[in-house]
Design a protein around this motif. Sequence first.
Motif, PDB file in Angstrom:
ATOM      1  N   LEU A 145     -36.291  35.449  -1.935  1.00  0.00           N
ATOM      2  CA  LEU A 145     -36.058  36.761  -1.345  1.00  0.00           C
ATOM      3  C   LEU A 145     -36.129  38.161  -2.297  1.00  0.00           C
ATOM      4  O   LEU A 145     -36.733  39.052  -1.961  1.00  0.00           O
ATOM      5  CB  LEU A 145     -34.582  36.413  -1.031  1.00  0.00           C
ATOM      6  CG  LEU A 145     -33.990  37.130   0.347  1.00  0.00           C
ATOM      7  CD1 LEU A 145     -34.860  36.626   1.440  1.00  0.00           C
ATOM      8  CD2 LEU A 145     -32.699  37.048   0.525  1.00  0.00           C
ATOM      9  N   HIS A 146     -35.557  37.691  -3.589  1.00  0.00           N
ATOM     10  CA  HIS A 146     -35.905  38.593  -4.628  1.00  0.00           C
ATOM     11  C   HIS A 146     -37.406  39.056  -4.768  1.00  0.00           C
ATOM     12  O   HIS A 146     -37.889  40.250  -4.873  1.00  0.00           O
ATOM     13  CB  HIS A 146     -35.245  38.188  -5.783  1.00  0.00           C
ATOM     14  CG  HIS A 146     -35.658  39.193  -7.002  1.00  0.00           C
ATOM     15  ND1 HIS A 146     -35.328  40.451  -7.070  1.00  0.00           N
ATOM     16  CD2 HIS A 146     -36.194  38.809  -8.207  1.00  0.00           C
ATOM     17  CE1 HIS A 146     -35.684  41.004  -8.184  1.00  0.00           C
ATOM     18  NE2 HIS A 146     -36.128  40.079  -8.991  1.00  0.00           N
ATOM     19  N   LEU A 147     -38.140  38.043  -5.140  1.00  0.00           N
ATOM     20  CA  LEU A 147     -39.879  38.046  -5.522  1.00  0.00           C
ATOM     21  C   LEU A 147     -40.355  38.772  -4.287  1.00  0.00           C
ATOM     22  O   LEU A 147     -41.389  39.528  -4.473  1.00  0.00           O
ATOM     23  CB  LEU A 147     -40.212  36.941  -5.660  1.00  0.00           C
ATOM     24  CG  LEU A 147     -39.708  36.373  -7.148  1.00  0.00           C
ATOM     25  CD1 LEU A 147     -40.389  34.940  -7.370  1.00  0.00           C
ATOM     26  CD2 LEU A 147     -40.130  37.259  -8.400  1.00  0.00           C
ATOM     27  N   ALA A 148     -39.921  38.833  -2.971  1.00  0.00           N
ATOM     28  CA  ALA A 148     -40.578  39.268  -1.958  1.00  0.00           C
ATOM     29  C   ALA A 148     -39.987  40.602  -1.619  1.00  0.00           C
ATOM     30  O   ALA A 148     -40.695  41.243  -0.929  1.00  0.00           O
ATOM     31  CB  ALA A 148     -40.336  38.405  -0.676  1.00  0.00           C
ATOM     32  N   GLY A 149     -39.061  41.134  -2.588  1.00  0.00           N
ATOM     33  CA  GLY A 149     -38.692  42.539  -2.269  1.00  0.00           C
ATOM     34  C   GLY A 149     -37.340  42.803  -1.543  1.00  0.00           C
ATOM     35  O   GLY A 149     -37.094  43.929  -1.377  1.00  0.00           O
ATOM     36  N   PHE A 150     -36.744  41.828  -0.899  1.00  0.00           N
ATOM     37  CA  PHE A 150     -35.595  42.267  -0.158  1.00  0.00           C
ATOM     38  C   PHE A 150     -34.364  42.344  -1.032  1.00  0.00           C
ATOM     39  O   PHE A 150     -33.762  43.337  -0.734  1.00  0.00           O
ATOM     40  CB  PHE A 150     -35.177  40.810   0.532  1.00  0.00           C
ATOM     41  CG  PHE A 150     -36.074  40.592   1.789  1.00  0.00           C
ATOM     42  CD1 PHE A 150     -35.740  41.180   2.822  1.00  0.00           C
ATOM     43  CD2 PHE A 150     -37.131  39.685   1.702  1.00  0.00           C
ATOM     44  CE1 PHE A 150     -36.361  41.058   4.114  1.00  0.00           C
ATOM     45  CE2 PHE A 150     -37.975  39.296   2.983  1.00  0.00           C
ATOM     46  CZ  PHE A 150     -37.699  40.122   4.238  1.00  0.00           C
ATOM     47  N   SER A 167     -45.741  26.270  -2.088  1.00  0.00           N
ATOM     48  CA  SER A 167     -45.529  26.759  -3.251  1.00  0.00           C
ATOM     49  C   SER A 167     -44.510  28.005  -3.521  1.00  0.00           C
ATOM     50  O   SER A 167     -44.702  28.889  -2.517  1.00  0.00           O
ATOM     51  CB  SER A 167     -46.823  27.163  -3.992  1.00  0.00           C
ATOM     52  OG  SER A 167     -47.378  28.261  -3.553  1.00  0.00           O
ATOM     53  N   LEU A 168     -43.996  28.256  -4.482  1.00  0.00           N
ATOM     54  CA  LEU A 168     -43.136  29.611  -4.492  1.00  0.00           C
ATOM     55  C   LEU A 168     -43.988  30.833  -4.310  1.00  0.00           C
ATOM     56  O   LEU A 168     -43.565  31.748  -3.489  1.00  0.00           O
ATOM     57  CB  LEU A 168     -42.566  29.679  -6.014  1.00  0.00           C
ATOM     58  CG  LEU A 168     -41.808  30.867  -6.095  1.00  0.00           C
ATOM     59  CD1 LEU A 168     -40.558  31.008  -5.283  1.00  0.00           C
ATOM     60  CD2 LEU A 168     -41.247  30.929  -7.714  1.00  0.00           C
ATOM     61  N   GLU A 169     -45.370  30.665  -4.775  1.00  0.00           N
ATOM     62  CA  GLU A 169     -46.146  31.980  -4.444  1.00  0.00           C
ATOM     63  C   GLU A 169     -46.465  32.015  -2.792  1.00  0.00           C
ATOM     64  O   GLU A 169     -46.388  33.069  -2.233  1.00  0.00           O
ATOM     65  CB  GLU A 169     -47.400  31.938  -5.226  1.00  0.00           C
ATOM     66  CG  GLU A 169     -47.190  31.941  -6.731  1.00  0.00           C
ATOM     67  CD  GLU A 169     -46.790  30.678  -7.350  1.00  0.00           C
ATOM     68  OE1 GLU A 169     -46.793  29.495  -6.556  1.00  0.00           O
ATOM     69  OE2 GLU A 169     -46.231  30.884  -8.548  1.00  0.00           O
ATOM     70  N   ALA A 170     -46.639  31.004  -2.234  1.00  0.00           N
ATOM     71  CA  ALA A 170     -46.835  30.889  -0.844  1.00  0.00           C
ATOM     72  C   ALA A 170     -45.503  31.270   0.025  1.00  0.00           C
ATOM     73  O   ALA A 170     -45.576  32.120   0.729  1.00  0.00           O
ATOM     74  CB  ALA A 170     -47.213  29.447  -0.289  1.00  0.00           C
ATOM     75  N   LEU A 171     -44.399  30.866  -0.470  1.00  0.00           N
ATOM     76  CA  LEU A 171     -43.118  31.311   0.052  1.00  0.00           C
ATOM     77  C   LEU A 171     -43.021  32.887  -0.109  1.00  0.00           C
ATOM     78  O   LEU A 171     -42.827  33.584   0.740  1.00  0.00           O
ATOM     79  CB  LEU A 171     -41.855  30.563  -0.427  1.00  0.00           C
ATOM     80  CG  LEU A 171     -41.763  29.269  -0.084  1.00  0.00           C
ATOM     81  CD1 LEU A 171     -40.572  28.642  -0.983  1.00  0.00           C
ATOM     82  CD2 LEU A 171     -41.297  29.030   1.198  1.00  0.00           C
ATOM     83  N   VAL A 172     -43.144  33.399  -1.159  1.00  0.00           N
ATOM     84  CA  VAL A 172     -43.053  34.923  -1.533  1.00  0.00           C
ATOM     85  C   VAL A 172     -43.857  35.802  -0.669  1.00  0.00           C
ATOM     86  O   VAL A 172     -43.608  36.628  -0.304  1.00  0.00           O
ATOM     87  CB  VAL A 172     -43.355  35.327  -3.153  1.00  0.00           C
ATOM     88  CG1 VAL A 172     -43.298  36.812  -3.160  1.00  0.00           C
ATOM     89  CG2 VAL A 172     -42.185  34.481  -4.033  1.00  0.00           C
ATOM     90  N   SER A 173     -45.153  35.360  -0.368  1.00  0.00           N
ATOM     91  CA  SER A 173     -46.363  35.948   0.302  1.00  0.00           C
ATOM     92  C   SER A 173     -45.683  35.907   1.599  1.00  0.00           C
ATOM     93  O   SER A 173     -45.753  37.085   2.367  1.00  0.00           O
ATOM     94  CB  SER A 173     -47.658  35.246   0.285  1.00  0.00           C
ATOM     95  OG  SER A 173     -48.318  35.913   1.090  1.00  0.00           O
ATOM     96  N   ALA A 174     -45.240  34.858   2.329  1.00  0.00           N
ATOM     97  CA  ALA A 174     -44.690  34.691   3.621  1.00  0.00           C
ATOM     98  C   ALA A 174     -43.405  35.637   3.985  1.00  0.00           C
ATOM     99  O   ALA A 174     -43.364  36.486   4.801  1.00  0.00           O
ATOM    100  CB  ALA A 174     -44.470  33.268   4.187  1.00  0.00           C
ATOM    101  N   TYR A 175     -42.620  35.587   2.988  1.00  0.00           N
ATOM    102  CA  TYR A 175     -41.312  36.321   3.072  1.00  0.00           C
ATOM    103  C   TYR A 175     -41.850  37.869   2.782  1.00  0.00           C
ATOM    104  O   TYR A 175     -40.942  38.921   3.831  1.00  0.00           O
ATOM    105  CB  TYR A 175     -40.340  36.000   2.001  1.00  0.00           C
ATOM    106  CG  TYR A 175     -39.767  34.599   2.459  1.00  0.00           C
ATOM    107  CD1 TYR A 175     -38.140  34.745   2.607  1.00  0.00           C
ATOM    108  CD2 TYR A 175     -40.237  33.498   2.611  1.00  0.00           C
ATOM    109  CE1 TYR A 175     -37.563  33.607   3.000  1.00  0.00           C
ATOM    110  CE2 TYR A 175     -39.466  32.320   2.886  1.00  0.00           C
ATOM    111  CZ  TYR A 175     -38.198  32.362   3.395  1.00  0.00           C
ATOM    112  OH  TYR A 175     -37.528  31.507   3.440  1.00  0.00           O
TER     113      TYR A 175
END
Length: 190
Positions: A60-65, A168-176
Motif C-alpha cells: 500500500l505504501h509503495l503503491a502511493g496510498f 512478487s512485491l514489485e508485481a503487487l505494487v504495480s497492480a495496487y
Amino acid sequence: MSGANHMIPGSIAHSASPQALPDILEPGLSVIFCGINPGLRAASTGHHFAGRGNRFWRTLHLAGFTREELRPEAGRSLLHYACGLTTAVSRPTARADQLSRAEIKAAAADFELKIACYAPRYIAFLGKMAIAELTGKRDIEWGLQSLSFGGASTWVLPNPSGLNRAFSLEALVSAYRELRLAVQSGQTEA
C-alpha cells in the motif's frame, strides 16, 4: 441484516462474532480493501494483515496510498487516506481455502448491503475467490471490473498474503498503483 452494527456509518463497525476482526470503515471512502476473511493472527491481535509474511501494508505504501508504511496496529490511520478495510467473511481461518463456497455465498447479501451503506467509490477485492463466489461470476480478470458491487466500482487486486508467492512485491505494487492512479483520475468504468 445480521450484525446490525455494520449499519453505523461514521464508526468502526464490529461483527457479531467475538473472534471476528473489526472493520475499519466510514462513509464515502475512496477505496475499501476487502480480504476474503481474517487470518488467525489478524483475528487474535485485532489488526488487519498482521501476519509476519503479509505484504499488504508495504505494498500500500509503495503503491502511493500512504505517505509512510503503516503498521497493522495503526490500521485505523488508513481512514486518513480515504481508505478502509473489511473482509467478505468474518470467520478467521489459517488459509482462505478453509472457507467453503457455501459460507462465502451465505455472506453475500449482508456484505453487499454493508458496502452499499458505506458507499465507497471503489471496492478492491484482494484475490479473485471472494468476488467470484459473491457474484457467481467465474471469468474474473485482474483490475477494474465491468460490474459494480454494492454500488461501488469493483477492482480485483492480487492477494498480498505471504502464502501467495505467485506475485512478487514489485508485481503487487504495480497492480495496487494502477488502482491508486484510477482513484486519482476518477476512473470508475472498465
